[in-house]
Structure formats: structure tokens, C-alpha cells
Design a protein around this motif. Structure first.
Motif, PDB file in Angstrom:
ATOM      1  N   CYS A 157     -10.924  35.961  58.367  1.00 59.67           N
ATOM      2  CA  CYS A 157     -11.772  35.110  57.785  1.00 59.67           C
ATOM      3  C   CYS A 157     -11.641  34.818  56.401  1.00 59.67           C
ATOM      4  O   CYS A 157     -11.812  33.819  55.836  1.00 59.67           O
ATOM      5  N   ALA A 158     -11.556  35.976  55.680  1.00 57.34           N
ATOM      6  CA  ALA A 158     -11.119  35.982  54.394  1.00 57.34           C
ATOM      7  C   ALA A 158     -10.033  35.235  53.982  1.00 57.34           C
ATOM      8  O   ALA A 158     -10.015  34.423  52.975  1.00 57.34           O
ATOM      9  N   PHE A 159      -9.096  35.439  54.636  1.00 58.58           N
ATOM     10  CA  PHE A 159      -7.721  34.708  54.222  1.00 58.58           C
ATOM     11  C   PHE A 159      -7.892  33.320  54.435  1.00 58.58           C
ATOM     12  O   PHE A 159      -7.551  32.416  53.718  1.00 58.58           O
ATOM     13  N   LEU A 160      -8.659  32.767  55.411  1.00 55.12           N
ATOM     14  CA  LEU A 160      -8.781  31.404  56.041  1.00 55.12           C
ATOM     15  C   LEU A 160      -9.909  30.848  54.992  1.00 55.12           C
ATOM     16  O   LEU A 160      -9.657  29.712  54.535  1.00 55.12           O
ATOM     17  N   THR A 161     -10.879  31.599  54.380  1.00 57.90           N
ATOM     18  CA  THR A 161     -11.786  30.949  53.308  1.00 57.90           C
ATOM     19  C   THR A 161     -10.948  30.614  52.163  1.00 57.90           C
ATOM     20  O   THR A 161     -11.151  29.501  51.507  1.00 57.90           O
ATOM     21  N   GLY A 162     -10.213  31.513  51.622  1.00 58.78           N
ATOM     22  CA  GLY A 162      -9.259  30.993  50.445  1.00 58.78           C
ATOM     23  C   GLY A 162      -8.210  29.956  50.709  1.00 58.78           C
ATOM     24  O   GLY A 162      -8.105  28.930  49.952  1.00 58.78           O
ATOM     25  N   LEU A 163      -7.613  30.007  51.554  1.00 61.53           N
ATOM     26  CA  LEU A 163      -6.634  28.880  52.266  1.00 61.53           C
ATOM     27  C   LEU A 163      -7.324  27.615  52.379  1.00 61.53           C
ATOM     28  O   LEU A 163      -6.923  26.509  51.642  1.00 61.53           O
ATOM     29  N   THR A 164      -8.733  27.588  53.028  1.00 65.76           N
ATOM     30  CA  THR A 164      -9.371  26.322  53.314  1.00 65.76           C
ATOM     31  C   THR A 164      -9.767  25.689  52.040  1.00 65.76           C
ATOM     32  O   THR A 164     -10.129  24.698  51.914  1.00 65.76           O
ATOM     33  N   TRP A 165     -10.370  26.621  50.973  1.00 68.92           N
ATOM     34  CA  TRP A 165     -10.870  26.020  49.652  1.00 68.92           C
ATOM     35  C   TRP A 165      -9.734  25.303  49.105  1.00 68.92           C
ATOM     36  O   TRP A 165      -9.864  24.357  48.482  1.00 68.92           O
ATOM     37  N   ILE A 166      -8.561  25.871  49.120  1.00 65.81           N
ATOM     38  CA  ILE A 166      -7.383  24.894  48.624  1.00 65.81           C
ATOM     39  C   ILE A 166      -7.151  23.782  49.251  1.00 65.81           C
ATOM     40  O   ILE A 166      -6.983  22.541  48.584  1.00 65.81           O
ATOM     41  N   THR A 167      -6.936  23.896  50.612  1.00 62.93           N
ATOM     42  CA  THR A 167      -6.310  22.489  51.325  1.00 62.93           C
ATOM     43  C   THR A 167      -7.517  21.844  51.360  1.00 62.93           C
ATOM     44  O   THR A 167      -7.163  20.381  51.481  1.00 62.93           O
TER      45      THR A 167
END
Length: 267
Positions: A157-167
Motif C-alpha cells: 500500500c505504501a509503495f502504491l501510494t507513492g507510485l500512484t501519486w506520481i502517475t
């Protein structure tokens, strides 16, 4: 760092709204279809069964070490991948999907990517339950190691949060990012220990593949399901994962802050 802390604080403060919004998003995704939310579970199940048939009975590729039944080995690796791939696809387009909210000054759009992560988490928890049942049916029952799943869910969830903020921040200005993500997902899946075991390759190749933070998560899920070890036994990979994830969270918060004022101009 201030942007990241502000993000985190606002998500916590709006947790009830995030939770309710994620439920509505999950329902709305399949509202126009005859079978409704059933499709959220059918598509991944068909994918697992297809891979099981092709690689378990057809090709007999020998990429696993034969220690576990292929269906158990397969599903314990596929479960985190389904969560990752579905979330990155739905979250990237979130600002365009909810453009009517983006243009409202009173609505805090920072929470939108997080609601997508949470909406996909509901399906993910269902498949974790299915995986536990399949593993138990093949003689691999839950143990204390299984509790590590909560840790690895948090990691993902933490990894996805950072990645989706970017994309999601880039997508309104560069719609082609969705096509790039499609290619990315098709390629990256085969570099993860989902259909193959690390023991099937040389240590040098595996050490390169471990540079992908998702390697740590997928392997961690499998070890939790199959009671193979504790996460702190891989302390070097744990440090690498969290440094990488924190860096992505910081970059994502910065990119959103810079691009947010221009969303209304392009949506």
C-alpha cells in the motif's frame, strides 16, 4: 518532506471520507454490468486457472523448484501482483475520472489516489482468503508466519501510494502514460518470482532482479503463506525497500504539489 507530512495528515483527518469514497468507487466500477462486482473476482480467477493449466499441465517449464504444488506456488505469487497491477491502472486515471471533483476548490483531491488503493484492497483481501484455503487444501496451513501478511500489505500500500501519486499527477498532462504502464506491467511481471523460483536462476541474475522493490513484496507474500521465514531475516532488502518507497513518496508529493494548480486547465 512537508508535502509528504501534509499528505499523510490529510488522509488521516479524512479517513472516514476516504473509506466511504472507496466503497462507492468499488461499487460504481461495476454498476453498469449485469453481474456487478462479481467481475472483480472472476477475471483474476480465470487468469490464475489459465496460468495453472498452461504452465502446470502444458509446458511443464520446470522454473519452480518442485517443493510445492504448482497451484500453491502460482497463487501465492499472483495475489500481490493482481493488487499492484489493478491499483496502478485504476489510480493513474483517477484525476481524469473524477475531473468534476478536481475542478471543485472545496474538495480535497489529494485523497483520490488513496481511495483507489483502498477500493482495490477489498478484492485483494478476498483473494488472500482464497489463497489461504487453497494452501490449506494442499497441506500448507496458516502459522505465525501468516501474520506477516499484514506487514506486506502495508508495504504494498505504501509503495502504491507513492507510485500512484506520481502517475496520477502526470496523466492529465501526458495521457500516453496509460499505454506506457500497460507495457510496463506486461514486462515487469516476468521479472518477478511469480511463475518461477529464484533457485532456477544464478545468484547474479537474481541479485539484479531484486533491485525491483516488488521482488521483496512478492517473495514476502509467498514466504508468509508457506511459512518459509520472517521478514527481518531479509533486513538488507527491507532497508532497501523502505528507502526506495520513502523516496518515491517524497517525489510523488512534490510532483503533485507542483502540478495540482494546473489540473483544471487540462481536464
Amino acid at each position: 518532506m512537508r508535502s509528504l507530512l501534509s499528505f499523510t495528515r490529510e488522509i488521516i483527518q479524512n479517513r472516514k471520507l476516504v473509506f466511504q469514497f472507496s466503497i462507492n468507487d468499488f461499487k460504481a466500477r461495476y454498476a453498469g454490468s449485469f453481474f456487478g462486482v462479481l467481475w472483480a473476482f472472476v477475471n483474476p480467477l480465470v487468469t490464475v486457472l489459465t496460468y495453472w493449466f498452461v504452465f502446470g499441465f502444458g509446458l511443464k517449464a520446470g522454473l519452480t523448484d518442485g517443493k510445492y504444488p504448482f497451484i500453491v506456488f502460482l497463487i501465492t505469487g499472483m495475489v500481490p501482483w493482481f493488487f499492484f497491477s489493478d491499483t496502478i491502472m485504476t489510480s493513474t486515471n483517477v484525476f481524469r475520472e473524477y475531473s468534476y471533483l478536481v475542478k471543485k476548490v472545496v474538495f480535497n483531491i489529494r485523497i483520490l489516489p488513496t481511495t483507489k488503493v483502498l477500493a482495490n484492497l477489498y478484492t485483494h483481501l478476498f483473494f488472500i482468503l482464497i489463497t489461504l484455503i487453497v494452501s490449506a487444501a494442499n497441506g500448507f496451513f496458516p502459522t505465525a508466519h501468516t501474520l506477516q501478511l499484514f506487514y506486506y500489505i502495508f508495504c504494498l500500500c505504501a509503495f502504491l501510494t507513492g507510485l500512484t501519486w506520481i502517475t496520477s499527477s502526470v496523466q492529465p498532462f501526458f495521457p500516453d502514460v496509460m499505454q506506457i504502464i500497460n507495457i510496463f506491467l506486461q514486462t515487469v511481471m516476468w521479472t518477478l518470482p511469480i511463475l518461477w523460483s529464484p533457485s532456477a536462476f544464478s545468484p547474479r541474475i537474481v541479485s539484479v532482479l531484486k533491485l525491483n522493490p516488488l521482488f521483496y513484496v512478492v517473495q514476502g507474500y509467498r514466504e508468509s503463506f508457506l511459512s518459509e521465514g520472517w521478514f527481518f531475516e531479509h533486513w538488507k532488502m527491507s532497508i532497501y525497500f523502505w528507502v526506495f518507497t520513502l523516496g518515491m513518496l517524497l517525489v510523488g508529493a512534490m510532483i503533485f504539489k507542483r502540478l495540482r494548480p494546473h489540473f483544471s486547465d487540462v481536464l
